[in-house]
Design an enzyme around this catalytic site. Structure first.
Site, mmCIF file in Angstrom:
data_model
loop_
_atom_site.group_PDB
_atom_site.id
_atom_site.type_symbol
_atom_site.label_atom_id
_atom_site.label_comp_id
_atom_site.label_asym_id
_atom_site.label_seq_id
_atom_site.Cartn_x
_atom_site.Cartn_y
_atom_site.Cartn_z
ATOM 1 N N CYS A 163 0.712 -1.402 -0.054
ATOM 2 C CA CYS A 163 -0.302 -0.139 -0.269
ATOM 3 C C CYS A 163 0.922 1.385 0.443
ATOM 4 C CB CYS A 163 -1.184 -0.380 1.347
ATOM 5 S SG CYS A 163 -1.806 -1.649 1.018
ATOM 6 N N HIS A 302 -2.538 7.546 5.797
ATOM 7 C CA HIS A 302 -2.993 6.670 5.429
ATOM 8 C C HIS A 302 -4.197 6.404 5.315
ATOM 9 C CE1 HIS A 302 -2.243 2.802 3.334
ATOM 10 N NE2 HIS A 302 -1.833 2.614 4.348
ATOM 11 N N GLU A 313 -0.428 5.166 12.955
ATOM 12 C CA GLU A 313 0.156 5.988 12.225
ATOM 13 C C GLU A 313 -0.625 7.427 13.473
ATOM 14 O OE1 GLU A 313 -1.244 8.290 8.478
ATOM 15 O OE2 GLU A 313 -2.581 6.780 8.430
ATOM 16 N N LYS A 334 -9.288 8.086 2.596
ATOM 17 C CA LYS A 334 -9.901 6.630 2.024
ATOM 18 C C LYS A 334 -11.401 6.397 2.732
ATOM 19 C CE LYS A 334 -5.590 4.574 2.164
ATOM 20 N NZ LYS A 334 -4.542 5.351 2.190
ATOM 21 N N HIS A 339 -9.615 1.531 -0.237
ATOM 22 C CA HIS A 339 -8.511 1.544 0.202
ATOM 23 C C HIS A 339 -7.926 0.995 -1.733
ATOM 24 C CE1 HIS A 339 -4.411 0.941 1.007
ATOM 25 N NE2 HIS A 339 -4.444 0.412 1.795
ATOM 26 N N PHE A 398 2.222 -3.404 3.801
ATOM 27 C CA PHE A 398 1.893 -4.226 4.731
ATOM 28 C C PHE A 398 3.612 -4.321 4.257
ATOM 29 C CE2 PHE A 398 -2.485 -7.080 4.240
ATOM 30 C CZ PHE A 398 -2.387 -5.654 5.012
#
Length: 410
Positions: A163, A302, A313, A334, A339, A398
């Site tokens: 991502c 994010h 975050e 998002k 996403h 990830f």
């Protein structure tokens, strides 16, 4: 000497609009791009919502013979690249195309064609799969096909950092131009994984929201968040050496001034619970830009809507910005787009640059229940007017990948 790098074109196709103008209009107005999945029957699956590209007919963009040889994510990349290059005003017939590169990220690539051809192989034998299967499926093909379409012969790469991919793609392209390896790079990301296996795989690791209410599915920083919503689409920036852009009289949309990239080296899927890795990416980007943290006027987070990401975050921003963290507007778009995995950072870059040029911070929609672990200014539900000179866009993937970009208003 480091060269300045500017943005001269942007293109996008997304769950909230099939061009940049519509994407930004809907982002400003807090439009939710999430709806029931239409690309396959979800009856036997736990997740029924996604953020799909809407009102999309590939015949409006290219002929059938060409489109049938391209996976959906490559189609999206070509569409977004055309819009970006058209806006840039570049006449590629007069450019040294050995100095024009392409860097387009994708997290998974042609998952749809993998599923289709595997089913065909089980039924008819694997020697009977399409001869286009491999070139349609491989993750680099978005970058490759854009280069082929426009005859771009510089470095052509595909960054696969989950991502964080598109943010890394833009950042590495920025460095290529800044250090003299290219004059122009077409950079961004493309993704299309709203498929039975894609949705099933992320459901199995409990990453997706199982909500049936589109307005309470992607709810970043909300205490009741329970997973992200899969999105799809592509977004592309044309990055260009400043002197080259000025010389040809290009309209400059913004400047890339900082980039930071780190790894948590912690876990396959979970972010580091301290947020230190992500914080270091932000700090590195700030230092790269030659500014102080207090200069950042807006952060595009994010903000996936997963319990761990949003908490970690928030910690990362506090680590990077210290006492000023709470005074910086930080929204997650998002909440509207879902996403887009490897394409998310590019779409968020387009929105961030648009926010600078419109002096407006887009909202985090769907927010109802405050979470003490996510106590920053997330611009809940309604956007706001604000002068933005410097903006940051963050992506976390990830594998522990962290990437941060800083844009400056031109």
């Amino acid at each position: 000497m480091k060269r300045r790098v500017v943005i001269t074109g942007m293109g996008g196709i997304s769950p909230i609009g099939n061009n940049v103008k519509d994407i930004w209009l809907n982002a400003q107005n807090g439009v939710c791009g999430i709806d029931p999945i239409t690309q396959f029957d979800t009856t036997d699956q736990k997740v029924h919502l996604a953020a799909e590209v809407k009102n999309f007919n590939i015949d409006d963009y290219m002929d059938k013979r060409k489109s049938k040889r391209l996976d959906r994510f490559v189609q999206f990349a070509l569409i977004a690249s055309k819009e970006a290059l058209d806006e840039s005003g570049l006449d590629l017939t007069t450019e040294d195309t050995d100095r024009v590169g392409v860097t387009i990220a994708s997290g998974i690539g042609g998952l749809g064609v993998i599923e289709t051809e595997h089913s065909k192989g089980l039924e008819k034998g694997f020697d009977r799969v399409s001869p286009f299967f491999i070139p349609m499926a491989i993750t680099n093909m978005a970058a490759g096909m854009v280069a082929i379409e426009y005859g771009l012969k510089g470095s052509c790469t595909c960054i696969v950092t989950a991502c964080a991919g598109a943010t890394n793609a833009i950042g590495e392209s920025f460095r290529q131009i800044r250090h003299g390896y290219a004059d122009i790079v077409v950079a961004g990301g493309a993704e299309s994984c709203v498929t039975p296996l894609g949705i099933g795989g992320f459901t199995a690791i409990k990453a997706l929201s199982s909500s049936t209410d589109k307005n309470r599915a992607s709810i970043p920083f909300d205490k009741e968040r329970n997973g992200f919503v899969m999105g799809e689409g592509a977004a592309i920036l044309v990055l260009e050496d400043y002197d080259h852009a000025v010389k040809r009289g290009a309209k400059i949309l913004g400047e890339v001034v900082g980039y930071g990239s780190t790894c948590d080296a912690f876990h396959m899927t979970a972010p580091s619970d301290s947020g230190i890795g992500a914080a270091k990416a932000m700090i590195n980007a700030i230092n790269d830009a030659g500014i102080t943290p207090d200069k950042i006027d807006y952060i595009n987070a994010h903000g996936t809507s997963t319990p761990m990401n949003d908490k970690c975050e928030t910690l990362a921003v506090k680590n990077a910005f210290g006492g000023s963290a709470g005074s910086i507007p930080m929204s997650s778009t998002k909440s509207m787009t879902g996403h887009l995995l490897g394409a998310s950072g590019a779409l968020e870059a387009v929105i961030t640059i648009s926010s600078m040029n419109s002096s407006f911070v887009p909202p985090t929609i769907g927010y109802e229940v405050s979470d003490p672990d996510c106590d920053l200014d997330i611009v809940p539900n309604k956007g706001r007017a604000k002068e933005i000179k410097y903006a940051m866009s963050n992506s976390l993937g990830f594998g522990g990948h962290n990437a941060s970009l800083i844009f400056k208003k031109y």
